[in-house]
Design an enzyme around this catalytic site. Structure first.
Site, PDB file in Angstrom:
ATOM      1  N   THR A  47       1.087  -1.132   0.004  1.00 30.20           N
ATOM      2  CA  THR A  47       0.448  -0.196  -0.165  1.00 30.20           C
ATOM      3  C   THR A  47       0.829   1.123   0.110  1.00 30.20           C
ATOM      4  O   THR A  47       0.714   2.580  -0.452  1.00 30.20           O
ATOM      5  CB  THR A  47      -1.018  -0.017   1.624  1.00 30.20           C
ATOM      6  OG1 THR A  47      -1.317  -1.314   1.112  1.00 30.20           O
ATOM      7  CG2 THR A  47      -1.963   1.248   1.276  1.00 30.20           C
ATOM      8  N   TYR A 110     -13.328  -4.558  -1.919  1.00 28.72           N
ATOM      9  CA  TYR A 110     -14.677  -2.943  -3.296  1.00 28.72           C
ATOM     10  C   TYR A 110     -15.572  -4.061  -2.608  1.00 28.72           C
ATOM     11  O   TYR A 110     -16.840  -4.008  -3.019  1.00 28.72           O
ATOM     12  CB  TYR A 110     -14.575  -2.507  -4.632  1.00 28.72           C
ATOM     13  CG  TYR A 110     -15.452  -1.891  -4.998  1.00 28.72           C
ATOM     14  CD1 TYR A 110     -15.322  -0.876  -4.702  1.00 28.72           C
ATOM     15  CD2 TYR A 110     -15.902  -2.567  -5.956  1.00 28.72           C
ATOM     16  CE1 TYR A 110     -16.536  -0.206  -5.365  1.00 28.72           C
ATOM     17  CE2 TYR A 110     -16.604  -2.082  -7.082  1.00 28.72           C
ATOM     18  CZ  TYR A 110     -16.970  -0.753  -6.680  1.00 28.72           C
ATOM     19  OH  TYR A 110     -18.391  -0.114  -6.896  1.00 28.72           O
ATOM     20  N   TYR A 137      -3.313 -10.549   4.496  1.00 32.49           N
ATOM     21  CA  TYR A 137      -3.722  -8.816   4.555  1.00 32.49           C
ATOM     22  C   TYR A 137      -4.575  -9.045   5.048  1.00 32.49           C
ATOM     23  O   TYR A 137      -5.122  -8.265   3.885  1.00 32.49           O
ATOM     24  CB  TYR A 137      -2.312  -7.918   3.668  1.00 32.49           C
ATOM     25  CG  TYR A 137      -2.332  -6.550   4.359  1.00 32.49           C
ATOM     26  CD1 TYR A 137      -2.653  -5.820   5.131  1.00 32.49           C
ATOM     27  CD2 TYR A 137      -1.957  -5.914   2.821  1.00 32.49           C
ATOM     28  CE1 TYR A 137      -2.582  -4.683   5.798  1.00 32.49           C
ATOM     29  CE2 TYR A 137      -1.861  -4.703   2.830  1.00 32.49           C
ATOM     30  CZ  TYR A 137      -1.883  -3.727   4.335  1.00 32.49           C
ATOM     31  OH  TYR A 137      -1.879  -2.253   4.388  1.00 32.49           O
ATOM     32  N   ARG A 142      -8.952  -0.255   4.401  1.00 28.20           N
ATOM     33  CA  ARG A 142      -9.024   0.054   2.999  1.00 28.20           C
ATOM     34  C   ARG A 142      -9.772  -0.550   2.193  1.00 28.20           C
ATOM     35  O   ARG A 142     -10.394  -0.702   0.583  1.00 28.20           O
ATOM     36  CB  ARG A 142      -7.937   0.298   2.921  1.00 28.20           C
ATOM     37  CG  ARG A 142      -6.765   0.839   2.918  1.00 28.20           C
ATOM     38  CD  ARG A 142      -5.481   0.767   2.451  1.00 28.20           C
ATOM     39  NE  ARG A 142      -4.507   1.366   2.982  1.00 28.20           N
ATOM     40  CZ  ARG A 142      -4.095   2.998   2.807  1.00 28.20           C
ATOM     41  NH1 ARG A 142      -4.822   3.550   1.399  1.00 28.20           N
ATOM     42  NH2 ARG A 142      -3.310   3.987   3.065  1.00 28.20           N
ATOM     43  N   LYS A 166      -0.544  -9.728   8.195  1.00 29.52           N
ATOM     44  CA  LYS A 166      -0.688  -8.796   8.157  1.00 29.52           C
ATOM     45  C   LYS A 166      -1.206  -8.128   9.010  1.00 29.52           C
ATOM     46  O   LYS A 166      -2.408  -7.834   7.969  1.00 29.52           O
ATOM     47  CB  LYS A 166       0.619  -7.895   7.361  1.00 29.52           C
ATOM     48  CG  LYS A 166       0.293  -6.807   7.359  1.00 29.52           C
ATOM     49  CD  LYS A 166       0.479  -5.607   6.565  1.00 29.52           C
ATOM     50  CE  LYS A 166       0.441  -4.389   6.846  1.00 29.52           C
ATOM     51  NZ  LYS A 166       0.765  -3.027   5.249  1.00 29.52           N
ATOM     52  N   ILE A 208       5.119  -4.661   9.606  1.00 27.24           N
ATOM     53  CA  ILE A 208       5.475  -4.432   8.403  1.00 27.24           C
ATOM     54  C   ILE A 208       5.122  -3.062   8.556  1.00 27.24           C
ATOM     55  O   ILE A 208       3.786  -2.157   8.373  1.00 27.24           O
ATOM     56  CB  ILE A 208       5.103  -4.793   7.133  1.00 27.24           C
ATOM     57  CG1 ILE A 208       4.897  -6.715   7.176  1.00 27.24           C
ATOM     58  CG2 ILE A 208       5.098  -4.369   5.811  1.00 27.24           C
ATOM     59  CD1 ILE A 208       4.192  -7.249   6.213  1.00 27.24           C
TER      60      ILE A 208
END
Length: 293
Positions: A47, A110, A137, A142, A166, A208
């Protein structure tokens, strides 16, 4: 498989030239700075790298340049995710993984899949990746949907090459539950710099990091102290970085960290739309950390 991604991992930015093209010389210098600062692995095209704003050709060029710059000195974790499972599987099957030690794959964004949809998606990704380690992740801020602890643990137990997660949900209870119940060899990586110290104390194996781009030596010391059980020293360093955590994300990521890196002459303060540079007050406040390694 056991997880090799432990300690301080840094989610590399993508440096740009004044004209907006990728600055490969700055990328080389930044990678050297990370490794000399003691990072344990690097995450490329995540990202923080503004990956959605790179063309497919640029992504491959950045990947190749990063692998050449790392030159085997630390493991490389490559971002490979998407919300079209079939297309992602096809990409993975055709991919040249030379120099790549694992992939970081985000929860599909999305289209907001169910927990079953996430599970089947990641099983398909892992099968396509075959003998390449996969790090999940989870970043609901997001993606629009949260992967629950039960789903992560199911994947950890049932899929051999899913080796870590993550976790950037910000839900400490959820993250701790994964860390306490994960099978042997499966790692939990903090996805939030500000939560790392506490999560390591609860069994996380590392982070991370975004701020590690600019302060790798200091942040590596904090992470390593926490992992080694020196909680007092880890908390002291963590406390000194609290304001940096806030400023780095005040205007979104990677706006803050690029402003600080520009103060340190490690890259230009250039982002690609729709992202823009940090506001003048935030950029000015970040100067206080320009002398921190």
């Amino acid at each position: 498989m056991n997880n090799i991604f432990k300690g301080l991992g840094v989610a590399l930015i993508t440096p740009f030239c004044a004209d907006g093209s990728v600055d490969f010389a700055a990328l080389q210098s930044l990678i050297d700075y990370q490794i000399e600062g003691g990072v344990d692995f690097l995450c490329v095209l995540g990202t923080t790298a503004e990956t959605p704003c790179l063309t497919s050709q640029e992504r491959m060029a950045v990947k190749d340049a990063a692998i050449d710059a790392v030159n085997g000195r630390v493991p490389v974790l490559l971002g490979m995710g998407g919300n079209n499972t079939a297309a992602l599987v096809q990409e993975i099957k055709a991919f040249d993984f030379r120099g790549v030690d694992g992939i970081l794959s985000v929860v599909p964004y999305y289209n907001k899949p169910s927990q079953e949809g996430m599970c089947l998606h990641f099983k398909s990704v892992a099968e396509a990746a075959s003998d390449v380690p996969v790090v999940l992740y989870n970043v609901p801020g997001r993606t629009g949907v949260n992967m629950l602890a039960d789903t992560t643990l199911k994947l950890a137990r049932e899929v051999d090459n899913i080796v870590a997660v993550k976790e950037a949900s910000g839900n400490v209870e959820q993250i701790v539950s994964i860390a306490h119940n994960a099978p042997e060899g499966f790692g939990v990586l903090s996805g939030d710099d500000s939560l790392t110290c506490g999560l390591v104390a609860e069994g996380a194996c590392g982070v991370i990091s975004v701020v590690g781009n600019a302060v790798p030596r200091t942040f590596a010391e904090m992470v390593h102290c926490a992992l080694e059980g020196d909680s007092a020293e880890a908390r002291e360093i963590d406390g000194a970085l609290k304001e940096l955590y806030r400023l780095a994300f005040a205007d979104g990521n990677p706006a803050g960290i690029k402003a600080l890196l520009a103060h340190k002459a490690l890259c230009r303060n250039v982002l690609r739309l729709p992202l823009v540079a940090a506001s003048a007050p935030v950029a000015e406040a970040l100067k206080a950390f320009a002398g921190v390694d």
